[in-house]
Design an enzyme around this catalytic site. Structure first.
Site, short mmCIF file in Angstrom:
data_model
loop_
_atom_site.label_atom_id
_atom_site.label_comp_id
_atom_site.label_asym_id
_atom_site.label_seq_id
_atom_site.Cartn_x
_atom_site.Cartn_y
_atom_site.Cartn_z
N SER A 141 0.71 -1.08 0.53
CA SER A 141 0.20 0.46 -0.05
C SER A 141 0.59 0.98 0.16
O SER A 141 1.97 1.38 0.54
CB SER A 141 -0.70 0.73 1.37
OG SER A 141 -1.69 1.00 1.05
N TYR A 152 -1.36 0.34 10.45
CA TYR A 152 -1.38 -0.36 8.87
C TYR A 152 -0.61 -0.07 8.26
O TYR A 152 0.24 -1.08 7.29
CB TYR A 152 -2.86 0.02 8.61
CG TYR A 152 -3.13 -0.41 6.98
CD1 TYR A 152 -3.44 -1.92 6.44
CD2 TYR A 152 -2.97 0.65 5.91
CE1 TYR A 152 -2.94 -2.18 5.58
CE2 TYR A 152 -2.89 0.48 4.43
CZ TYR A 152 -3.62 -0.90 4.31
OH TYR A 152 -3.67 -1.18 3.14
#
Length: 257
Positions: A141, A152
């Site tokens: 990501s 995250y």
């Protein structure tokens, strides 16, 4: 019609919905035999959409090493080999300032977005080494640069490091390891929610702050389409990218994470 995956066996994890659903069906459409792995039972419904019965579904919890091993063993049993593994399990569970995360929530984010890739790579390596090579594509990501999701972000930074280190360690054994790093993507509503507990009003507000940051950081000032994320992953998984390894490809409209 391209046929970049003709007669190749590809394992796609997190394939029940979103980007990885499109990746799995795209591989089948290009001649590949695909094992779609997810912990959602409806992964079997998605596999049934593939033409000519080229895909099968398998239910496993890829946040565990046992789940990853079972998935690879099933692929070998069903198809006889594994040419490509695409690690797609992951996704932020909560959006909130880091100071607002509880320790158990931090652990959950790392378990969701780092461990499936780490376990998947570990479980597939013996098979790739026995057959003399193969490809691993990790889905990372661009959130390594972002707000309201620090755990995250840290997990996806780990996926990037895993990609580079593994490529360096096993390149001479014919194993290619790459990653795609998607940015914000417009996708249909999830059949399995990101946060099973639901978002509070405060969390919804924090989510909007993250969305504004993600959109504002792209040069296009918009989210990607599913197709704009699927195509780069298919490229990286194919022999078109045969001399690319140890690379993390940002697919985020100019925001490279």
């Amino acid at each position: 019609m391209k046929a970049r995956f003709q007669d190749k066996v590809v394992v796609v994890t997190g394939a029940a919905q979103g980007i990885l659903r499109g990746v799995a069906l795209g591989i089948a459409a290009e001649g590949g035999r695909v094992l779609l792995v997810d912990r959602a039972e409806f992964v079997h419904e998605v596999a049934a959409e593939a033409a000519d019965g080229r895909a099968a579904g398998f239910v496993a919890d890829l946040e565990t090493h046992d789940g990853a091993q079972a998935a690879m063993a099933h692929a070998i049993s069903r198809f006889g080999r594994i040419d490509v593994l695409i690690n797609g399990v992951g996704g932020a569970i909560r959006m909130r300032p880091f100071a607002e995360f509880e320790p158990s929530q931090i652990d959950a984010e790392i378990r969701r977005s780092l461990m499936p890739a780490l376990y998947g790579c570990h479980a597939v390596l013996p098979h790739l080494l026995r057959q003399g090579g193969g490809t691993i594509v990790n889905v990372s990501s661009n959130a390594t640069r972002g707000i309201r999701r620090v755990p995250y972000s840290a997990a996806k930074g780990g996926v990037n490091a895993l990609t580079v280190a593994l490529a360096m360690e096993y390149g001479e054994q014919g194993i290619r390891v790459v990653a795609a790093a998607p940015g914000g993507t417009q996708a249909p509503p999830r059949r399995v929610p990101r946060n099973a507990e639901g978002d509070s009003a405060r969390e919804q507000a924090w989510m909007q702050e993250a969305v504004q940051q993600v959109t504002g950081s792209t040069y296009f000032k918009r989210y990607a389409t599913l197709e704009e994320q699927i195509a780069p992953i298919l490229f990286l998984a194919s022999d078109d990218a045969s001399y690319i390894t140890g690379a993390v490809l940002p697919v985020a409209g100019g925001d490279n994470g």
